[in-house]
Design an enzyme around this catalytic site. Structure first.
Site, short mmCIF file in Angstrom:
data_model
loop_
_atom_site.label_atom_id
_atom_site.label_comp_id
_atom_site.label_asym_id
_atom_site.label_seq_id
_atom_site.Cartn_x
_atom_site.Cartn_y
_atom_site.Cartn_z
N HIS A 237 -30.85 41.73 -10.37
CA HIS A 237 -30.72 41.80 -8.90
C HIS A 237 -31.29 43.14 -8.42
O HIS A 237 -30.66 44.17 -8.55
CB HIS A 237 -29.25 41.68 -8.51
CG HIS A 237 -29.03 41.34 -7.06
ND1 HIS A 237 -30.02 41.42 -6.11
CD2 HIS A 237 -27.91 40.93 -6.39
CE1 HIS A 237 -29.53 41.06 -4.92
NE2 HIS A 237 -28.25 40.75 -5.07
N TYR B 276 -28.37 46.60 -2.90
CA TYR B 276 -27.50 46.96 -4.01
C TYR B 276 -28.22 48.01 -4.86
O TYR B 276 -29.31 48.45 -4.51
CB TYR B 276 -27.09 45.70 -4.78
CG TYR B 276 -26.30 44.77 -3.88
CD1 TYR B 276 -25.05 45.16 -3.37
CD2 TYR B 276 -26.82 43.55 -3.45
CE1 TYR B 276 -24.34 44.35 -2.49
CE2 TYR B 276 -26.11 42.73 -2.57
CZ TYR B 276 -24.87 43.14 -2.09
OH TYR B 276 -24.18 42.35 -1.22
N ARG C 115 -27.63 28.05 0.91
CA ARG C 115 -26.59 27.37 1.71
C ARG C 115 -26.74 25.86 1.77
O ARG C 115 -25.74 25.15 1.89
CB ARG C 115 -26.56 27.98 3.11
CG ARG C 115 -25.96 29.38 3.09
CD ARG C 115 -26.30 30.16 4.33
NE ARG C 115 -27.72 30.49 4.38
CZ ARG C 115 -28.29 31.20 5.34
NH1 ARG C 115 -27.56 31.63 6.36
NH2 ARG C 115 -29.57 31.47 5.30
#
Ligand code: FNR
Length: 377
Positions: free
Chosen positions: A184, A189, A340
């Site tokens: 990631h 992040y 989603r």
């Protein structure tokens, strides 16, 4: 008739993925002490059961303080492996490919489960909520915004430790049976914080004005992981291909753009990264994004054209079979990641085929529920 590209297999190293409609990593905030449980087995398993070619497990912490929330999954100890193995075994039983995203949340760590956040000031998880406010780390000691903890600047030794955490996490992911590992490197992040001039103000070899310096941690992680996982296993990296942050008085450098990301992707390709998962944003509150159908596809397209040495994945508001197929047919991506829409409809990979008049095999147990075959394909 020709099988739509979306349902043509893709082989990366020794792994053949039966189609290009893949489950994007999505945090479920439902683990304890990093341990996945049967929620994760059923949740991820359902996508494999319903025809997704690749199922990627959520951002999984390489260390306890690298989790986003106290409910995030982890892979920092061997005890985490057996349940992950159960998940990959099931995914394999459905002829799907098991992937895991390994992550460190950096300065965005120690927040609450989203559905418990009733106002932005409830974002931070304090110790009474299982958080770790004293143990937030980042390239520089600057918070994302006032609703995130202020991190401590990492020392060189701590950076080496984090690198080893990623490498050990990848080793465990391999042992747990994951076919694909994704690092990631997006969404603000830790790795994304290192990559970006809006969050990395270090003056040593891991930071500053030079993109090469800011990419050093990611590159060293890739090199380390490549040494410990089999050469036959694909390695992906998710990047925020643009940060959507323009140069202003407040942020003179602006954020990384697709140009910077193309440069990064060239280094990554040389080090053995197979695919860039092309996302965007998440690293600065000044970002200006207008989400809409396929709004990030151009990033995958530009990167794929500029760097033929890596495959790309497109993600972001891809919600029907025709749209998904067009992206891969037009060569804008090698595969699509769906987030989603899979939460709304876990059978999306089967329904999208129907949209394309394609007959795909349903799980044997479910064939009684399948509509009669409508086309000759
Ligand atoms: C996400 N997203 C995400 N991204 C990522 O790289 N790692 C993660 O763990 C998560 N977690 C996560 C949880 C939930 C509930 C959502 C909705 C999203 C982002 C996700 O993978 C995807 O990139 C975006 O949601 C955009 O794609 P869709 O949802 O429009 O298809």
């Amino acid at each position: 008739t020709k099988v739509p590209k979306l349902y043509q297999p893709l082989k990366i190293r020794n792994v053949t993925i039966k189609n290009r409609i893949w489950v994007s990593p999505m945090c479920m905030y439902s683990a304890k002490d990093g341990f996945a449980n049967d929620f994760h087995l059923v949740h991820l398993g359902q996508f494999a059961l319903h025809g997704a070619g690749l199922v990627m497990m959520e951002a999984t912490g390489v260390s306890p303080n690298g989790r986003i929330t106290p409910g995030c999954t982890g892979i920092w100890k061997d005890e985490h492996i057996p349940q992950l193995q159960k998940i990959t075994n099931f995914i394999h039983s459905q002829e799907s490919v098991a992937a895991i995203q390994i992550a460190h949340a950096g300065r965005k760590a120690s927040t609450n489960q989203p559905w418990t956040i009733t106002s932005p000031d409830k974002n931070k998880a304090d110790t009474d909520k299982g958080g770790w406010p004293e143990d937030i780390v980042a390239p520089s000691a600057i918070s994302y915004d006032k609703n995130h903890w202020t991190p401590k600047e990492l020392t060189i030794q701590q950076i080496q430790d984090i690198k080893n955490d990623f490498i050990n996490a990848a080793k465990r992911a391999d042992q747990a049976g994951f076919d694909v590992i994704e690092i990631h490197g997006a969404h603000g992040y830790l790795i994304s914080e290192f990559l970006s001039p809006v969050s990395n103000f270090r003056t040593d070899q891991y930071g500053g004005k030079s993109l090469e310096n800011r990419a050093r941690l990611l590159v060293e992680i890739v090199q380390g992981i490549r040494k410990v996982i089999p050469q036959t296993k694909p390695l992906f990296v998710r990047l925020s291909c643009t940060e959507w942050v323009e140069s202003t008085n407040e942020v003179p450098t602006g954020g990384n753009t697709i140009k910077d990301t193309i440069e990064i992707s060239k280094i990554l390709a040389q080090e053995g990264v197979d695919l860039i998962d092309c996302s965007s944003g998440g690293n600065h509150p000044n970002q200006k994004i207008s989400p809409g159908p396929g709004y990030q596809v151009f990033l995958s397209d530009e990167l794929r054209q500029a760097n033929p040495q890596v495959l790309t994945g497109a993600v972001g508001i891809i919600v029907n079979g025709k749209q998904a197929n067009q992206i891969v047919e037009e060569g804008k991506a090698d595969a699509v990641f769906i987030g989603r829409q899979f939460l709304r409809d876990p059978t999306f990979a089967l329904n999208a085929a129907e949209d394309l008049d394609l007959f795909v095999k349903w799980p044997s147990q479910y064939t009684f529920g399948r509509k009669k075959r409508t086309s000759k394909t």
